[in-house]
Design a protein around this motif. Structure first.
Motif, PDB file in Angstrom:
ATOM      1  N   SER A  57     -35.770  -4.367   6.487  1.00 10.83           N
ATOM      2  CA  SER A  57     -36.687  -5.391   5.973  1.00 10.83           C
ATOM      3  C   SER A  57     -35.951  -6.721   5.941  1.00 10.83           C
ATOM      4  O   SER A  57     -34.769  -6.776   5.627  1.00 10.83           O
ATOM      5  N   THR A  58     -36.661  -7.789   6.270  1.00  9.48           N
ATOM      6  CA  THR A  58     -36.138  -9.137   6.024  1.00  9.48           C
ATOM      7  C   THR A  58     -36.974  -9.778   4.920  1.00  9.48           C
ATOM      8  O   THR A  58     -36.486 -10.048   3.820  1.00  9.48           O
ATOM      9  N   ARG A  59     -38.276  -9.983   5.197  1.00  9.97           N
ATOM     10  CA  ARG A  59     -39.146 -10.726   4.285  1.00  9.97           C
ATOM     11  C   ARG A  59     -39.306 -10.063   2.923  1.00  9.97           C
ATOM     12  O   ARG A  59     -39.136 -10.702   1.880  1.00  9.97           O
ATOM     13  N   THR A  60     -39.661  -8.780   2.919  1.00 10.23           N
ATOM     14  CA  THR A  60     -40.042  -8.143   1.650  1.00 10.23           C
ATOM     15  C   THR A  60     -38.838  -8.072   0.704  1.00 10.23           C
ATOM     16  O   THR A  60     -38.919  -8.477  -0.461  1.00 10.23           O
ATOM     17  N   ARG A 109     -38.531   0.597  -0.641  1.00 10.77           N
ATOM     18  CA  ARG A 109     -39.198   0.873   0.647  1.00 10.77           C
ATOM     19  C   ARG A 109     -38.673   2.207   1.130  1.00 10.77           C
ATOM     20  O   ARG A 109     -37.458   2.454   1.090  1.00 10.77           O
ATOM     21  N   HIS A 137     -48.614  -0.929   1.644  1.00  7.22           N
ATOM     22  CA  HIS A 137     -47.684  -2.056   1.494  1.00  7.22           C
ATOM     23  C   HIS A 137     -48.416  -3.060   0.584  1.00  7.22           C
ATOM     24  O   HIS A 137     -48.897  -4.101   1.029  1.00  7.22           O
ATOM     25  N   PRO A 264     -48.070 -10.348   9.628  1.00  7.13           N
ATOM     26  CA  PRO A 264     -47.195 -10.003   8.490  1.00  7.13           C
ATOM     27  C   PRO A 264     -45.703 -10.153   8.809  1.00  7.13           C
ATOM     28  O   PRO A 264     -44.884 -10.222   7.891  1.00  7.13           O
TER      29      PRO A 264
HETATM   30  N1   CP Z   1     -43.980  -7.949   6.445  1.00  2.00           N
HETATM   31  C1   CP Z   1     -42.898  -7.187   6.185  1.00  2.00           C
HETATM   32  O1   CP Z   1     -42.969  -6.171   5.492  1.00  2.00           O
HETATM   33  O2   CP Z   1     -41.727  -7.659   6.727  1.00  2.00           O
HETATM   34  P1   CP Z   1     -40.296  -7.012   6.535  1.00  2.00           P
HETATM   35  O3   CP Z   1     -40.313  -5.671   7.230  1.00  2.00           O
HETATM   36  O4   CP Z   1     -39.322  -7.988   7.143  1.00  2.00           O
HETATM   37  O5   CP Z   1     -40.066  -6.820   5.062  1.00  2.00           O
END
Ligand code: CP
Length: 317
Positions: A57-60, A109, A137, A264
Motif C-alpha cells: 500500500s502507498t496511499r492507504t 490490510r 475497502h 482509487p
Molecule cells: N487506493 C488504495 O488502496 O491504494 P493503496 O493500495 O496504495 O493503499
C-alpha cells in the motif's frame, strides 16, 4: 446522528446512510484543519495507532499514518516483511503483541476477506479495515463518496460508472454499497470475465459496452487491472483491453463536459486511462488522495467518541 457509537470500522455494509454522511460532514472540518498552516489538533493525544499491512500500500497506509499524526497520536508501523510474521507468527499473536504494547487503534490490510472482522472480536483495540481480500475497502469508499459530495453536493440522482476489473475489486464492492445507499444509480462495465453476473444482486446495472455508457455518466471511476490477483488470463491482451475499456482521449470526448474522473490508485497509465485524461481538469485523482487524509482523521475522531463538529469548533483553532 450524534456519533458512530462503535469500536471498529470494518465495512460499508454495516454503516447507515446517516453514518456515511456523518463521516463525510466531519471530514469537511478536518480538511480545513489539514489544509491550514498549523495542521495538528489534540484529538488522539496520548493514543497509539498501529498500521499492520500484509499487502502492499502507498496511499492507504500513509494517509492513515498522516491522519493519526495530525491528530497528535503516537504511530507505529509494523513492517510485515521483516517482522516475526515471516517466522510464522499468527495474525492473532502479532496483534496481541501490539495490544501488549498498548496500541489503541490497529489499521489492518490483509489478503484474506474478513480478517479484520475476526480480529475485532478477539481484541480490545479499535480495528479499522484498510482493505481485506476482494471483500471490502471501506475507507476508500468513504473518501470516494466525500470527493463526489465535495464536487456535486449530493449523490442523489447521479449516474456513476465503475469500469474495469470489478471481479477482483474490494473498492468496487464498497463503492457500490456506499453510492447506492446515498441514492446514486451505479452501472458496472468491463469484460465479462472481470464482471460476473452475480454483481446484479447489489442493485446495479451491468453493461459490456463502454462507448454506449459514457455519454450518460456524471462520474466515472476507473479501476486498476489487478494482474497480481488474476489466475490465468482473463482477457486476451492489454491491447484488446485498451481497445474496448480504456478511457482514452478519444473516448473521453464522448463524455459530458462536466464528468468527474476518478481512480482509487495505483494507476496503470495507458491501460485503464490515458495520461491526458488522468491529468485533465475533470480528474480528481489527486484530490481523492488529499481527501483520504481528512476522511481518515474523521474516522479516528468519531471512533474515539467524537460528536458532530460545527464551524465554531474549528474557527480560530
Ligand atoms: N487506493 C488504495 O488502496 O491504494 P493503496 O493500495 O496504495 O493503499
Amino acid at each position: 446522528m450524534n456519533s458512530l457509537n462503535r469500536k471498529d470500522l470494518l465495512d460499508i455494509k454495516s454503516l447507515s446512510s446517516d453514518e456515511i454522511m456523518l463521516i463525510c460532514d466531519t471530514a469537511k472540518y478536518f480538511k480545513d484543519v489539514f489544509t491550514r498552516d498549523v495542521k495538528s489538533v489534540p484529538v488522539l493525544r496520548g493514543k497509539t495507532v498501529c498500521t499492520l499491512f500484509y499487502e502492499p500500500s502507498t496511499r492507504t497506509r500513509l494517509s492513515f499514518e498522516m491522519a493519526a499524526k495530525l491528530l497528535s497520536a503516537n504511530t507505529i508501523n509494523v513492517p510485515v516483511t521483516t517482522s516475526s510474521v515471516v517466522k510464522g507468527e499468527s495474525l492473532i499473536d502479532t496483534v496481541r503483541t501490539l495490544e501488549a504494547m498498548k496500541a489503541d487503534y490497529i489499521v489492518m490490510r490483509h489478503g484474506a476477506s474478513l480478517a479484520p472482522h475476526f480480529l475485532s472480536k478477539n481484541i480490545k483495540a479499535s480495528v479499522i479495515n484498510g482493505g481485506d481480500g476482494y471483500h471490502s475497502h471501506p475507507t476508500q469508499a468513504l473518501l470516494d463518496t466525500y470527493s463526489i459530495l465535495e464536487k456535486r453536493g449530493s449523490l442523489k440522482g447521479l449516474h456513476i460508472g465503475i469500469i474495469g476489473d470489478i471481479k477482483h475489486s474490494r473498492v468496487a464492492r464498497s463503492d457500490i454499497i456506499a453510492f447506492t445507499k446515498l441514492g446514486a444509480k451505479v452501472t458496472l462495465c468491463g469484460p465479462s470475465t472481470l464482471l460476473p453476473d452475480e454483481f446484479r444482486q447489489y442493485g446495479v446495472e451491468i453493461t459490456y459496452d463502454l462507448d454506449k455508457l459514457l455519454p450518460e455518466l456524471d462520474v466515472i471511476n476507473m479501476l486498476r487491472i489487478q494482474r497480481e490477483r488474476q489466475k490465468g488470463s482473463l482477457f486476451p491482451s492489454i491491447r484488446e483491453y485498451n481497445l474496448l475499456y480504456s478511457l482514452t482521449e478519444e473516448r473521453f470526448a464522448k463524455c459530458k463536459p462536466e464528468i468527474i474522473v476518478m481512480h482509487p490508485g495505483p494507476m496503470n497509465r495507458g491501460i485503464e486511462l490515458d495520461d491526458v485524461v488522468a491529468d485533465c481538469p475533470n480528474s480528481i485523482i489527486n484530490e481523492q488522495v488529499t481527501n483520504g487524509v481528512a476522511v481518515r482523521m474523521a474516522i479516528f475522531y468519531l471512533l474515539a467518541g467524537g460528536t458532530p463538529l460545527s464551524d465554531a469548533d474549528t474557527e480560530g483553532n
